[in-house]
Structures are given as C-alpha cells and as structure tokens.
Design an enzyme around this catalytic site. Structure first.
Site, PDB file in Angstrom:
ATOM      1  N   HIS A 132      60.768  27.973  51.292  1.00 55.31           N
ATOM      2  CA  HIS A 132      59.331  27.704  51.149  1.00 55.31           C
ATOM      3  C   HIS A 132      59.001  26.402  49.986  1.00 55.31           C
ATOM      4  O   HIS A 132      58.325  25.925  50.474  1.00 55.31           O
ATOM      5  CB  HIS A 132      58.445  28.852  50.734  1.00 55.31           C
ATOM      6  CG  HIS A 132      58.597  30.022  51.796  1.00 55.31           C
ATOM      7  ND1 HIS A 132      58.650  29.962  53.195  1.00 55.31           N
ATOM      8  CD2 HIS A 132      58.784  31.391  51.667  1.00 55.31           C
ATOM      9  CE1 HIS A 132      58.754  31.010  53.947  1.00 55.31           C
ATOM     10  NE2 HIS A 132      59.106  31.807  52.776  1.00 55.31           N
ATOM     11  N   LEU A 158      41.377  11.761  56.247  1.00 55.81           N
ATOM     12  CA  LEU A 158      42.180  12.869  56.681  1.00 55.81           C
ATOM     13  C   LEU A 158      41.373  14.163  56.343  1.00 55.81           C
ATOM     14  O   LEU A 158      41.312  14.575  55.318  1.00 55.81           O
ATOM     15  CB  LEU A 158      43.607  12.851  56.154  1.00 55.81           C
ATOM     16  CG  LEU A 158      44.685  13.910  56.582  1.00 55.81           C
ATOM     17  CD1 LEU A 158      44.936  13.768  58.223  1.00 55.81           C
ATOM     18  CD2 LEU A 158      45.826  13.825  55.742  1.00 55.81           C
ATOM     19  N   TRP A 163      66.536  28.056  56.996  1.00 55.61           N
ATOM     20  CA  TRP A 163      67.036  26.764  55.950  1.00 55.61           C
ATOM     21  C   TRP A 163      67.695  27.234  54.557  1.00 55.61           C
ATOM     22  O   TRP A 163      68.781  26.965  54.387  1.00 55.61           O
ATOM     23  CB  TRP A 163      65.827  25.993  55.780  1.00 55.61           C
ATOM     24  CG  TRP A 163      66.459  24.802  54.864  1.00 55.61           C
ATOM     25  CD1 TRP A 163      66.919  23.563  55.481  1.00 55.61           C
ATOM     26  CD2 TRP A 163      66.264  24.616  53.454  1.00 55.61           C
ATOM     27  NE1 TRP A 163      67.145  22.580  54.448  1.00 55.61           N
ATOM     28  CE2 TRP A 163      67.079  23.230  53.299  1.00 55.61           C
ATOM     29  CE3 TRP A 163      65.838  25.461  52.448  1.00 55.61           C
ATOM     30  CZ2 TRP A 163      66.999  22.760  51.962  1.00 55.61           C
ATOM     31  CZ3 TRP A 163      66.012  25.142  51.134  1.00 55.61           C
ATOM     32  CH2 TRP A 163      66.739  23.444  50.984  1.00 55.61           C
ATOM     33  N   ASP A 194      58.077  26.105  60.955  1.00 57.20           N
ATOM     34  CA  ASP A 194      58.764  27.429  60.884  1.00 57.20           C
ATOM     35  C   ASP A 194      60.383  27.047  60.405  1.00 57.20           C
ATOM     36  O   ASP A 194      60.769  25.705  60.504  1.00 57.20           O
ATOM     37  CB  ASP A 194      58.821  27.651  62.526  1.00 57.20           C
ATOM     38  CG  ASP A 194      59.531  29.170  62.634  1.00 57.20           C
ATOM     39  OD1 ASP A 194      59.553  29.943  61.710  1.00 57.20           O
ATOM     40  OD2 ASP A 194      59.674  29.573  63.680  1.00 57.20           O
TER      41      ASP A 194
HETATM   42  C1  FPP Z   1      57.876  29.687  57.948  1.00 55.04           C
HETATM   43  O1  FPP Z   1      59.063  29.755  57.815  1.00 55.04           O
HETATM   44  C2  FPP Z   1      57.083  29.260  57.005  1.00 55.04           C
HETATM   45  C3  FPP Z   1      55.915  29.883  56.519  1.00 55.04           C
HETATM   46  C4  FPP Z   1      55.209  31.159  57.083  1.00 55.04           C
HETATM   47  C5  FPP Z   1      55.434  29.532  55.325  1.00 55.04           C
HETATM   48  C6  FPP Z   1      55.096  27.942  55.366  1.00 55.04           C
HETATM   49  C7  FPP Z   1      54.661  27.503  53.847  1.00 55.04           C
HETATM   50  C8  FPP Z   1      55.156  26.466  53.128  1.00 55.04           C
HETATM   51  C9  FPP Z   1      55.999  25.459  53.759  1.00 55.04           C
HETATM   52  C10 FPP Z   1      54.365  26.444  51.849  1.00 55.04           C
HETATM   53  C11 FPP Z   1      52.963  25.683  52.043  1.00 55.04           C
HETATM   54  C12 FPP Z   1      52.692  24.868  51.074  1.00 55.04           C
HETATM   55  C13 FPP Z   1      51.306  24.621  51.147  1.00 55.04           C
HETATM   56  C14 FPP Z   1      50.721  23.704  50.126  1.00 55.04           C
HETATM   57  C15 FPP Z   1      50.501  25.115  52.173  1.00 55.04           C
HETATM   58  P1  FPP Z   1      59.682  31.350  57.968  1.00 55.04           P
HETATM   59  O2  FPP Z   1      59.727  31.914  56.537  1.00 55.04           O
HETATM   60  O3  FPP Z   1      59.104  32.089  59.005  1.00 55.04           O
HETATM   61  O4  FPP Z   1      61.226  30.835  58.373  1.00 55.04           O
HETATM   62  P2  FPP Z   1      62.241  31.610  59.331  1.00 55.04           P
HETATM   63  O5  FPP Z   1      61.692  31.976  60.600  1.00 55.04           O
HETATM   64  O6  FPP Z   1      63.451  30.934  59.105  1.00 55.04           O
HETATM   65  O7  FPP Z   1      62.485  33.093  58.485  1.00 55.04           O
END
Ligand code: FPP
Length: 252
Positions: A51, A145, A39, A34
C-alpha cells in the site's frame, strides 16, 4: 501542432501524448487500484508495504491527469467490503490515507486540485473524516482537477443511500426519473466516468460506480498498482481512443 512537454512524463512519452487526439481524452478517469498485496507478497514484504508503494502511483496519477488536462480522477481506495480485512491492515490503510492527504494537501491545493470524498461517512475514523473535510474545504475553489477518493464506498451502498434519500424527500415512485437517481448520488455534479482502469489483471467492477459507469469503457492491465506508470496509462488512453462508444445506438 506545437510539441508540448508533460509533467510526470519523459520526452519519449510526451511524443506519444502529442500524437494523441487530446480533445477526445476521457473527462473522467476512474481507477480500481488492485494488486498492492500481491506486489508486496512477491517481494516477501508485508502487505502494508504494498500500500505504501501504491501511494507513489497515486502521486503519479494525480500529476499525469493534471498535466494531460483530464479534469476528473476517481480512485477506489477502500471499499465497504474492505472492512473484512485483518484489523491491522485496515488501521494501517486508514492511517496511510489520512497521512498522505495531510502531507499532500498544500501541494494539491497549489496545483489547483479539488479533493473530494466519495463514500459513506459512518464507520470512518473521526480524524480521517476531519482530514477529508479540511481537504475539501481548502480546495473547493480549485478547478484544474477534481480528485475523488472513494473510501468506505460501494456502488450498491451508494444506490441504496440514494433510494433512501429520495424516499425521505417524499418522491413519488411513479414519477421517478434517472435524473432523480443521478441527483441523489454522493457526487451528483460529476460527469460519469468515461474510462475505468483496473490493475493486477482483474476484470471485475467489484461494486465500483455501478450507476455512473454504465457506459464507461473498461481497460485492465496485468501490472500491479505499484507498478502502474506512464506506459500503462498511455496504453489505456490509446486503446480508449481506438474504441467506438455507441451508448447502445449504432455508429453512422
Ligand atoms: C488494492 O490492493 C489496494 C487497496 C484496497 C488500497 C489502495 C490504497 C492505496 C494505494 C493507498 C491510497 C493512498 C491514498 C492517498 C488514497 P490489494 O490490497 O487488494 O491487493 P491484492 O489484491 O494483491 O491483495
């Protein structure tokens, strides 16, 4: 005991790891990633770049769990609720996940990582499904893993799908057991998560592994996902090792 080195950790961090009781580390670590958006916003960047930055933490976590000998890692990458986000962000996330899986497949396979999908297939782009299938087929004999990407996943959807599967199989409600339900989950052979980590200071489960995480320890950090590295992971593991898991019983 001999001082060991760990891929992805500095010598100082390795010294911390060497002081841990590694035999009691979680078998299954599940993570609610999250704070990518926050960020990015903090840095006046588009959310999507958050992301992209989060992918580096995904890489760190795979290396770290691999070198610590944690055999199961599950990452909440896209929930069934995330479809409500702006279409451009959804498309960018799908493309990012697919691209990363394609780019990293050979490396993950070489490291002995078994890549799996946790979630509903319906609704996901065909090309992503094909990539997930390819990853699973190519890595299915790996044992170092087991890395599961929860994509188009929610705990309630998984439970609903399990109930439907049991009903279709003609299960008699009166004789249904918890083991039957566990057996009808998306990845029934995986052990339950021992530790759930959530970033960005949030304290919610957000529909993540509701059945499987019933007795998981929960740990949260204010760090946004792109900032999460060894100091946070080691703090989580140290705290986990200090907890007493009672599973509803009493400690002797
Ligand atoms: C949450 O931050 C993040 C996500 C919903 C997406 C996570 C995905 C990645 C890190 C890329 C994944 C890569 C692979 C290979 C699986 P948010 O957008 O909810 O953040 P916020 O709450 O600050 O808006």
């Amino acid at each position: 005991m001999a001082e060991l080195e760990y891929d992805g950790f500095t010598p100082e961090e390795a010294a911390v790891i060497n002081r841990l009781d590694r035999s009691r580390l979680p078998r299954h670590l599940a993570v609610i990633m999250d704070g990518n958006g926050r960020w990015a916003t903090q840095r006046s960047l588009p959310r999507v770049l958050g992301h992209h930055a989060g992918v580096e933490t995904v890489r760190f976590m795979i290396t770290a769990c691999h070198s610590l000998g944690i055999p199961y890692l599950t990452l909440y990458s896209f929930s069934t609720e995330n479809w409500k986000r702006p279409e451009a962000e959804v498309q960018a996330l799908m493309a990012l996940i697919e691209g990363q899986l394609r780019n990293e497949l050979v490396t993950m396979d070489r490291k002995g990582v078994y890549v799996r999908h946790l979630g509903r297939r319906e609704g996901l782009p065909d090309s992503l499904l094909q990539t997930l299938d390819d990853c699973e087929a190519q890595t299915r004999h790996n044992t170092a893993l087991t890395l599961s990407f929860a994509i188009n996943y929610s705990g309630r959807a998984e439970l609903l799908d399990a109930v439907k599967r049991l009903a279709r199989a003609g299960h008699d409600a009166a004789s249904l057991t918890e083991e039957d339900i566990t057996g009808a989950m998306y990845l029934p052979a995986h052990p339950d998560p021992d530790l759930v980590i959530r970033t960005a200071g949030e304290m919610r489960m957000s529909n993540f592994m509701l059945w499987e995480a019933a007795y998981a320890e929960f740990w949260s950090t204010p760090a946004f996902w792109p900032e999460f590295r060894a100091p946070q992971l080691l703090a989580a593991l140290e705290e986990y090792l200090r907890r007493t898991r009672k599973y509803g019983g009493v400690t002797s």
